[in-house]
Design an enzyme around this catalytic site. Structure first.
Site, PDB file in Angstrom:
ATOM      1  N   CYS A   2     104.329  87.301  90.163  1.00 43.40           N
ATOM      2  CA  CYS A   2     103.291  86.380  90.620  1.00 43.40           C
ATOM      3  C   CYS A   2     102.174  86.266  89.582  1.00 43.40           C
ATOM      4  O   CYS A   2     101.899  87.227  88.861  1.00 43.40           O
ATOM      5  CB  CYS A   2     102.669  86.878  91.915  1.00 43.40           C
ATOM      6  SG  CYS A   2     103.840  87.236  93.199  1.00 43.40           S
ATOM      7  N   ARG A  27     106.319  83.947  83.587  1.00 41.91           N
ATOM      8  CA  ARG A  27     106.439  85.215  84.302  1.00 41.91           C
ATOM      9  C   ARG A  27     107.468  85.150  85.422  1.00 41.91           C
ATOM     10  O   ARG A  27     107.888  86.171  85.944  1.00 41.91           O
ATOM     11  CB  ARG A  27     105.083  85.602  84.904  1.00 41.91           C
ATOM     12  CG  ARG A  27     104.020  85.870  83.869  1.00 41.91           C
ATOM     13  CD  ARG A  27     102.656  85.939  84.514  1.00 41.91           C
ATOM     14  NE  ARG A  27     102.547  87.055  85.435  1.00 41.91           N
ATOM     15  CZ  ARG A  27     101.968  88.215  85.132  1.00 41.91           C
ATOM     16  NH1 ARG A  27     101.477  88.400  83.945  1.00 41.91           N
ATOM     17  NH2 ARG A  27     101.897  89.166  86.014  1.00 41.91           N
ATOM     18  N   TRP A  75     106.229  84.882  93.339  1.00 43.43           N
ATOM     19  CA  TRP A  75     107.604  85.352  93.190  1.00 43.43           C
ATOM     20  C   TRP A  75     107.888  86.140  94.460  1.00 43.43           C
ATOM     21  O   TRP A  75     107.314  87.206  94.672  1.00 43.43           O
ATOM     22  CB  TRP A  75     107.716  86.221  91.944  1.00 43.43           C
ATOM     23  CG  TRP A  75     109.102  86.589  91.546  1.00 43.43           C
ATOM     24  CD1 TRP A  75     109.980  85.817  90.828  1.00 43.43           C
ATOM     25  CD2 TRP A  75     109.775  87.836  91.791  1.00 43.43           C
ATOM     26  NE1 TRP A  75     111.149  86.517  90.626  1.00 43.43           N
ATOM     27  CE2 TRP A  75     111.052  87.747  91.203  1.00 43.43           C
ATOM     28  CE3 TRP A  75     109.424  89.010  92.455  1.00 43.43           C
ATOM     29  CZ2 TRP A  75     111.979  88.782  91.252  1.00 43.43           C
ATOM     30  CZ3 TRP A  75     110.350  90.044  92.511  1.00 43.43           C
ATOM     31  CH2 TRP A  75     111.615  89.922  91.916  1.00 43.43           C
ATOM     32  N   ASN A 104      98.366  89.356  93.878  1.00 37.47           N
ATOM     33  CA  ASN A 104      99.571  89.932  93.265  1.00 37.47           C
ATOM     34  C   ASN A 104      99.655  91.375  93.714  1.00 37.47           C
ATOM     35  O   ASN A 104      98.621  92.051  93.769  1.00 37.47           O
ATOM     36  CB  ASN A 104      99.488  89.945  91.734  1.00 37.47           C
ATOM     37  CG  ASN A 104      99.606  88.566  91.147  1.00 37.47           C
ATOM     38  OD1 ASN A 104      99.832  87.598  91.854  1.00 37.47           O
ATOM     39  ND2 ASN A 104      99.437  88.490  89.834  1.00 37.47           N
ATOM     40  N   GLY A 105     100.868  91.850  93.952  1.00 39.27           N
ATOM     41  CA  GLY A 105     101.033  93.240  94.371  1.00 39.27           C
ATOM     42  C   GLY A 105     101.626  93.310  95.760  1.00 39.27           C
ATOM     43  O   GLY A 105     102.192  92.321  96.253  1.00 39.27           O
ATOM     44  N   GLU A 499     122.626  96.390  76.261  1.00 40.07           N
ATOM     45  CA  GLU A 499     121.603  95.359  76.094  1.00 40.07           C
ATOM     46  C   GLU A 499     122.252  93.981  75.912  1.00 40.07           C
ATOM     47  O   GLU A 499     121.779  92.979  76.473  1.00 40.07           O
ATOM     48  CB  GLU A 499     120.693  95.711  74.900  1.00 40.07           C
ATOM     49  CG  GLU A 499     119.638  94.709  74.543  1.00 40.07           C
ATOM     50  CD  GLU A 499     118.653  94.385  75.666  1.00 40.07           C
ATOM     51  OE1 GLU A 499     118.682  95.029  76.718  1.00 40.07           O
ATOM     52  OE2 GLU A 499     117.883  93.431  75.477  1.00 40.07           O
ATOM     53  N   LYS A 503     121.497  90.852  78.398  1.00 41.93           N
ATOM     54  CA  LYS A 503     120.955  89.575  77.913  1.00 41.93           C
ATOM     55  C   LYS A 503     121.832  88.430  78.393  1.00 41.93           C
ATOM     56  O   LYS A 503     121.330  87.421  78.862  1.00 41.93           O
ATOM     57  CB  LYS A 503     120.922  89.526  76.375  1.00 41.93           C
ATOM     58  CG  LYS A 503     119.813  90.225  75.654  1.00 41.93           C
ATOM     59  CD  LYS A 503     118.460  89.622  75.789  1.00 41.93           C
ATOM     60  CE  LYS A 503     117.763  90.141  76.995  1.00 41.93           C
ATOM     61  NZ  LYS A 503     117.024  91.377  76.866  1.00 41.93           N
ATOM     62  N   GLU A 506     121.545  87.837  82.304  1.00 41.55           N
ATOM     63  CA  GLU A 506     120.273  87.405  82.890  1.00 41.55           C
ATOM     64  C   GLU A 506     119.921  85.953  82.596  1.00 41.55           C
ATOM     65  O   GLU A 506     119.233  85.324  83.386  1.00 41.55           O
ATOM     66  CB  GLU A 506     119.119  88.337  82.506  1.00 41.55           C
ATOM     67  CG  GLU A 506     118.725  88.301  81.061  1.00 41.55           C
ATOM     68  CD  GLU A 506     117.594  89.271  80.747  1.00 41.55           C
ATOM     69  OE1 GLU A 506     116.689  89.415  81.572  1.00 41.55           O
ATOM     70  OE2 GLU A 506     117.623  89.885  79.670  1.00 41.55           O
ATOM     71  N   HIS A 522     139.133 104.206  81.034  1.00 39.92           N
ATOM     72  CA  HIS A 522     139.075 104.959  82.291  1.00 39.92           C
ATOM     73  C   HIS A 522     138.888 104.047  83.496  1.00 39.92           C
ATOM     74  O   HIS A 522     138.314 104.436  84.503  1.00 39.92           O
ATOM     75  CB  HIS A 522     137.961 106.009  82.213  1.00 39.92           C
ATOM     76  CG  HIS A 522     138.198 106.992  81.107  1.00 39.92           C
ATOM     77  ND1 HIS A 522     138.995 108.091  81.250  1.00 39.92           N
ATOM     78  CD2 HIS A 522     137.796 106.980  79.813  1.00 39.92           C
ATOM     79  CE1 HIS A 522     139.052 108.749  80.098  1.00 39.92           C
ATOM     80  NE2 HIS A 522     138.330 108.081  79.198  1.00 39.92           N
ATOM     81  N   LYS A 621     109.011  88.028  84.636  1.00 39.32           N
ATOM     82  CA  LYS A 621     108.798  88.649  83.330  1.00 39.32           C
ATOM     83  C   LYS A 621     108.340  90.091  83.470  1.00 39.32           C
ATOM     84  O   LYS A 621     108.773  90.969  82.761  1.00 39.32           O
ATOM     85  CB  LYS A 621     107.773  87.827  82.542  1.00 39.32           C
ATOM     86  CG  LYS A 621     107.422  88.413  81.174  1.00 39.32           C
ATOM     87  CD  LYS A 621     108.611  88.362  80.234  1.00 39.32           C
ATOM     88  CE  LYS A 621     108.353  89.037  78.908  1.00 39.32           C
ATOM     89  NZ  LYS A 621     109.623  89.458  78.283  1.00 39.32           N
TER      90      LYS A 621
HETATM   91  C1  F6R Z   1     115.280  91.925  80.317  1.00 37.08           C
HETATM   92  C2  F6R Z   1     113.913  92.274  80.633  1.00 37.08           C
HETATM   93  C3  F6R Z   1     113.681  93.336  81.640  1.00 37.08           C
HETATM   94  C4  F6R Z   1     112.514  94.229  81.194  1.00 37.08           C
HETATM   95  C5  F6R Z   1     112.155  95.229  82.306  1.00 37.08           C
HETATM   96  C6  F6R Z   1     111.055  96.163  81.879  1.00 37.08           C
HETATM   97  O1  F6R Z   1     115.342  90.974  79.318  1.00 37.08           O
HETATM   98  O2  F6R Z   1     112.997  91.712  80.117  1.00 37.08           O
HETATM   99  O3  F6R Z   1     114.824  94.080  81.873  1.00 37.08           O
HETATM  100  O4  F6R Z   1     112.873  94.893  80.032  1.00 37.08           O
HETATM  101  O5  F6R Z   1     111.768  94.544  83.445  1.00 37.08           O
HETATM  102  O6  F6R Z   1     109.907  95.449  81.537  1.00 37.08           O
HETATM  103  P1  F6R Z   1     108.765  96.070  80.641  1.00 37.08           P
HETATM  104  O7  F6R Z   1     109.335  96.258  79.284  1.00 37.08           O
HETATM  105  O8  F6R Z   1     107.657  95.070  80.684  1.00 37.08           O
HETATM  106  O9  F6R Z   1     108.405  97.376  81.277  1.00 37.08           O
END
Ligand code: F6R
Length: 626
Positions: A2, A27, A75, A104-105, A499, A503, A506, A522, A621
């Site tokens: 949010c 975000r 969000w 937010n929260g 990773e 990527k 997502e 396995h 984000k």
């Molecule tokens: C994936 C992504 C998330 C963040 C995760 C942690 O591309 O961006 O998996 O890595 O939410 O976020 P931070 O790094 O802000 O703690």
């Protein structure tokens, strides 16, 4: 997650709020809303979907004119993304005035508070936890908004960043925070409040931040209240705790350049941030490599250097991409610094009653520095006696403030929801950290020098990999119709496989799994069928031959091999259907280059599938709720 934007000042507020909300779009959100005070009445508009939908709605209603307003992108957590659940939420005071709140929260005790307020005649119209806050402030309002907010927050448990206004006090904004980020921009004749600096920087670079349980009252209005249209404005702010104790907050300079948060020539922030990695790495490494003295300089760690040398164990923690960087950190710290290290999901670590031995150091890895789980894990470890270090990008974020020391990434703001340059920055910093400790323990100058040389060349190395973007796109085009992909690697490249898979899923919504190449036999090998794309990180190193054997196993079952391979390796050509080349660097530094083609694979796959790369569905984000 949010986003909050609020403004009080001498300009017409609605266009400013929309501009701010758009800056926060990255975000992630699913509905939006705003409220203003006009002719001593609060006017509200809410919409599901994009901020532009809200904008059209307000325009259709003849536009909103005011000098004070609060706005929000939501969000969904409590209740689906409907118009009724979108913020702002309101409450009616006993005197018939309206309170409007954006938040937010999460308010954890909202069930009890809802019951209490319902018994007092408040009627709830949404399924959110936020509405309780609006009604509680209204219930406690006795003609002073700041006091009512303070009293309400004393009853609340949970996390919040809020902006509140009341039609009875049309020149006053009250905001507060606990747990969730909030920043207050101080303009000449105005204040702008936002959950993220990107919504402030266009107005001012003079900011204050609040600590947990602090409240700011921001007033701006014409000096001569009888001629509100013209004449000079008076502005005034004060900061207190929720117990109404005055506190002083320093005004700081926001180090953020508008250019950094604008797209420029790129179609998407994700591509911009991938392509700008040579530059962001240069910024990350600047001043940290001392070739003459053959050492790593990490100023933030100087006061704690003795504790670092005495460390018995490192616990690295984070979520998502940051967790993957932490996994690489685990390899680096054991390999180069020879100190036991393990990396755990913050969300798991904090709830499993972890044993923290003496001499343990927890390292929180986070781009935003606000991830709720990571923050909670750090607090848990600190409470149990660990020293806490942060490897964080966002300067001044909660994690960076709560740790004993840390190293900033300095890769600039990351706007793309899918983390790219922050991952590379995190791994680069963890490499520096491992060398910093290793050099003081037993690593020879010669070994350190080899790493430092390659680290200095890293921006060039990355630039070279990026040149293959079109080639990578052409390869992805051949496989993008496939719904299941595997990413396999060994050693340092195992977390890179994780990773790469994250990527891809997502932003392209393709199902992908990453795992150690040897693990495939396995069970997961059952998935491989004719034409399944299998990405191997097959760079030359101690496990190269073993990776080749794994490649053969996949080929034998009809899988299509996409290999990330070292420049000059001709042997791989016999095995792979497509090859992306990376420069030859020491094994411990391979993740820094081998992840780059995988970022491009994900980006091109998402674009080819027609997805909005910078606004992937369901994603936020910065995940500030558990
Ligand atoms: C994936 C992504 C998330 C963040 C995760 C942690 O591309 O961006 O998996 O890595 O939410 O976020 P931070 O790094 O802000 O703690």
């Amino acid at each position: 997650m949010c986003g909050i934007v609020a403004y009080v000042g001498n300009k017409n507020v609605a266009p400013l709020l929309f501009e701010g909300l758009k800056r926060l779009e990255y975000r992630g959100y699913d509905s939006a809303g705003l409220a203003i005070v006009s002719e001593e009445k609060i006017k509200i508009a809410r919409a599901t979907g994009r901020v532009s939908v809200l904008e059209s709605k307000v325009a259709a209603a003849g536009g909103f004119e005011s000098h004070i307003g609060i706005a929000h992108t939501r969000w969904a957590t409590h209740g689906p993304p409907t118009e009724a659940n979108a913020h702002p939420h309101t409450g009616k005071t006993k005197s018939g005035h309206t309170i409007a709140v954006v938040h937010n929260g999460i308010i954890e005790n909202y069930v009890t508070l809802t019951k209490y307020l319902t018994e007092r005649g408040h009627v709830f119209t949404s399924q959110t936890d936020t509405e309780v806050l609006a009604k509680l402030v209204a219930e406690l309002y006795e003609g002073d908004l700041e006091k009512a907010v303070q009293s309400a927050l004393r009853e609340v448990t949970g996390a919040y960043a809020i902006a509140v206004m009341c039609d009875k006090e049309p020149h006053t904004l009250v905001c507060a925070r606990k747990g969730s980020p909030l920043i207050i921009g101080i303009g000449e004749d105005s204040y702008v409040v936002a959950s993220d600096p990107s919504a402030v920087v266009a107005h001012t670079t003079q900011v204050i931040t609040l600590d947990d349980y602090q409240v700011a009252r921001l007033c701006a209005g014409p000096k001569d209240r009888k001629s509100p249209g013209g004449g000079p404005w008076a502005v005034e702010f004060r900061t207190t705790t929720i117990d109404n104790v005055r506190v002083t907050r320093e005004v700081e300079e926001l180090e953020l350049d508008l250019q950094q948060i604008e797209l420029g020539k790129y179609p998407h922030f994700m591509l911009k941030e991938i392509m700008e990695q040579p530059e962001s790495l240069r910024n990350c490494l600047r001043g940290r490599i001392d070739q003459r003295e053959c050492r790593v300089v990490l100023g933030g760690l100087t006061p704690l250097v003795r504790d670092l040398m005495r460390a018995k164990r490192f616990i690295l923690t984070g979520q998502g991409t940051a967790f993957h960087a932490g996994r690489i950190g685990e390899y680096l710290l054991e390999d180069l610094a020879k100190i036991p290290a393990r990396c755990e999901y913050a969300s798991e670590f904090r709830y499993r009653n972890p044993i923290i031995e003496e001499g343990s150091i927890i390292i929180g890895v986070s781009q935003s520095g606000e991830t709720a789980d990571t923050l909670a894990a750090m607090r848990e470890a600190k409470e149990r006696g660990a020293m806490a270090l942060g490897v964080v990008n966002a300067v001044g974020s909660t994690i960076s403030r709560e740790t004993d020391a840390g190293v900033y990434l300095h890769v600039g703001p990351e706007i793309g929801v899918a983390s790219t340059k922050a991952f590379v920055g995190q791994v680069a910093v963890l490499t520096l950290l491992a060398l910093y400790i290793g050099k003081r323990r037993f690593l020879s100058d010669e070994t350190v020098r080899t790493y430092l040389n390659d680290l200095e060349k890293l921006p060039e190395h990355v630039a070279k990999v990026l040149e293959q973007s079109d080639h990578i796109r052409a390869c992805v085009e051949r496989h993008v119709h496939r719904d299941n992909w595997l990413f396999l690697g060994r050693g340092y490249n195992y977390p890179v496989a994780l990773e790469g898979a994250l990527k891809l899923k997502e932003i392209s919504y393709i199902h992908a799994e990453g795992m150690p190449a040897a693990e495939m036999k396995h069970g997961p090998i059952a998935l491989i069928d004719e034409g399944m794309p299998v990405v191997f990180i097959a760079t030359q190193g101690s496990q190269y031959d073993k990776v080749i054997s794994n490649i053969e196993e996949v080929r034998a079952r009809g899988g299509k091999i996409i290999a990330v391979a070292t420049e000059g390796d001709t042997r791989i050509e016999k095995y792979a259907d497509s090859i992306f080349r990376v420069p030859n660097v020491p094994e411990a530094m391979q993740p820094l280059v081998s992840v780059i083609p995988l970022q491009l694979v994900a980006y091109h796959a998402a674009v080819l599938r027609g997805h909005d790369v910078d606004k992937p569905r369901n994603l936020a984000k910065s995940v500030t709720v558990e």
